[in-house]
Design a protein around this motif. Structure first.
Motif, short mmCIF file in Angstrom:
data_model
loop_
_atom_site.label_atom_id
_atom_site.label_comp_id
_atom_site.label_asym_id
_atom_site.label_seq_id
_atom_site.Cartn_x
_atom_site.Cartn_y
_atom_site.Cartn_z
N LYS A 173 -10.88 4.42 6.93
CA LYS A 173 -11.77 4.75 5.98
C LYS A 173 -11.90 6.17 5.93
O LYS A 173 -13.03 6.77 5.64
N ARG A 227 -9.50 10.03 1.60
CA ARG A 227 -8.14 10.16 1.09
C ARG A 227 -7.89 11.63 0.53
O ARG A 227 -8.83 12.24 0.03
N THR A 249 -1.98 6.24 3.16
CA THR A 249 -1.85 4.73 3.44
C THR A 249 -2.59 4.22 4.68
O THR A 249 -3.19 3.34 4.84
N ARG A 258 -6.71 3.53 4.62
CA ARG A 258 -7.07 2.11 4.18
C ARG A 258 -7.68 1.44 5.39
O ARG A 258 -8.31 0.36 5.25
N THR A 269 0.83 -1.13 0.00
CA THR A 269 -0.07 0.02 -0.01
C THR A 269 1.09 1.27 -0.02
O THR A 269 0.58 2.20 -0.57
#
Length: 492
Positions: free
Chosen positions: A289, A292, A283, A286, A68
């Motif tokens: 939640k 981003r 990162t 992920r 990731t």
């Protein structure tokens, strides 16, 4: 009836099972040879205790986590890297008449190792005192217009932590985008609830690669977020060694005065700090939640060519990252590049002096070649095993011509390296084996290098130079602990 033979058989069986588990554990994950053998030693000869130690120190990140992080890094900077490689080869970034061939070498090394773009037009201010640094940081947060992004290993829920948090809450209340990323292990006692009011005001906070409402971190001492970054409005940034906590203001009875180094940067390098923050934030999203962030927007017009008539105070700079997500070890290679290319002197400040073989031999070769190599370490441990290993390597280096100094005024936490008229590094990475997520600024500027050299020389007034007599006077028990901890150096 239980006989001695039965007891011996049980002990031998347990020992063989432990030995088999030790080999399986030590070799199941890819790591360097020194670390593998060190763990094999601990796991084989310290049954149960060794496996508990491995739980806290030895386990690496999962392949999923590493993938990731790497995936985020691949999404940016490649196009700029190739452009700068061509310009460096044509000597249009750092021309010979303005900079040394050594600077070209270092810029190429870091560009090819970490895609670390060489940025220009940076104004830099050096802080060596926590009060001055945090007073200025809070002023800058209070003047933020668009966003404040904060990334620290330690964000303590103490007096200083509440002062910084209050500034972030004021910013969020004004409508400024506020995001906070912290390490749960480094911020012991600080949980997601500490930031609940900030989130009520529209800000966001999360613990690095931990669950959304994590109270306790996965028990490991390595592989943590050790970076210290603040990015304000995309054009002002902080990078260096200070964390957020009262002890960094010299208010810890144990450590006393806290000596550290931090840079306040205005210029294009801040976009590279921003990129680092966004990759670390995404990162972690992920797991949590949370929303981003977009990597691309700020970099459309990023300047990757030098200014035509740069002011002497402008600092060319590369923001270099390293961590357990790859084997590039970019900062360590940067350190080795500075040491091995030195012509007159290398001054180093580090709280942990546990160099790998490559760095160790580079220091010895430099010293024996007539280079003035000086290293400054703290006077006391914050981690006993680590400090005894530091003493072992200090003794080895002293016996090979390196000048090592013990800072007596308080605790030395700075991670700096300066050499020659232009070249320096300031950041979060210690001179040790530890695999944490780090970030350093490598700079090419006469004025800044001069300031760092002067700061080092001023600190010498509060130092004791270590010599053979100093180590000869130590007790046999202390020497044994140093020798023993040296064996554990690859896993400390």
């Amino acid at each position: 009836m239980i006989t001695w033979d039965t007891i011996r058989y049980v002990i031998e069986t347990i020992w063989l099972i432990n030995l088999a588990l030790a080999f399986w554990t030590a070799f199941r994950e890819r790591r360097d040879i020194a670390s593998t053998w060190a763990w094999l030693l601990v796991l084989s000869f310290l049954p149960v205790v060794g496996f508990v130690a491995y739980l806290f120190v030895g386990r690496k990140l999962s392949h999923d986590q590493i993938f990731t992080i790497q995936d985020e890094q691949r999404r940016i900077l490649e196009q700029y890297k190739h452009q700068q490689q061509r310009l460096l080869e044509a000597q249009k970034l750092l021309p010979k008449e303005e900079q040394s061939r050594r600077d070209h070498m270092m810029a190429n090394l870091l560009l090819n190792t970490d895609n670390a773009l060489l940025t220009f037009g940076n104004q830099v201010h050096l802080f060596t005192d926590g009060h001055a640094k945090f007073d200025q940081l809070i002023k800058d947060i209070d003047q933020a217009k668009r966003h404040v992004h904060v990334e620290y290993y330690t964000f303590a829920a103490d007096q200083l932590g509440h002062r910084v948090l209050a500034a972030l809450e004021r910013a969020a209340e004004r409508g400024v985008e506020v995001r906070v990323l912290y390490d749960l292990s480094g911020s012991r006692g600080t949980t997601y609830r500490f930031f609940s009011h900030l989130e009520e005001l529209g800000g966001q906070a999360q613990a690095f690669i931990s669950s959304a409402k994590a109270r306790f971190n996965t028990p490991r001492l390595n592989y943590h977020l050790h970076r210290k970054l603040v990015i304000i409005d995309g054009d002002l940034g902080y990078i260096g060694g200070f964390n957020i906590g009262d002890q960094y203001l010299g208010e810890s009875p144990k450590f006393g005065y806290w000596r550290d180094s931090h840079l306040r940067v205005e210029g294009t390098a801040v976009l590279m700090m921003q990129a680092r923050f966004i990759m670390d934030w995404n990162t972690t999203c992920r797991r949590t939640k949370k929303e981003r962030m977009d990597l691309a927007g700020d970099y459309v017009n990023v300047r990757t060519t030098r200014l035509k008539n740069p002011d002497r105070s402008m600092v060319p700079m590369q923001i270099v990252s390293s961590g357990p997500d790859n084997d590039n070890r970019a900062i360590r290679r940067g350190y080795q590049g500075i040491i091995s290319s030195a012509r007159h002197y290398v001054y180093i400040q580090t709280p942990y002096l546990i160099p790998d073989d490559a760095i160790l031999e580079s220091l010895v070769v430099a010293a024996k070649s007539g280079i003035d190599v000086r290293i400054m370490i703290p006077p006391m441990p914050d981690h006993p095993f680590v400090y005894r290993a530091t003493e072992y390597f200090a003794h080895y280096l002293v016996s090979n011509g390196v000048k090592v100094y013990k800072y007596d005024k308080g605790f030395l936490h700075a991670k700096t390296m300066v050499s020659g008229s232009h070249l320096a590094s300031v950041g979060s990475a210690n001179l040790d084996y530890r695999f944490n997520f780090e970030v350093n600024a490598f700079t090419y500027n006469e004025q800044l290098a001069g300031e760092l050299k002067a700061a080092f020389e001023n600190d010498l007034k509060d130092c004791t130079q270590l010599n053979e007599e100093y180590f000869d006077q130590q007790s046999a028990w202390r020497k044994f602990k140093q020798d023993f901890c040296r064996l554990l150096a690859p896993i400390l």
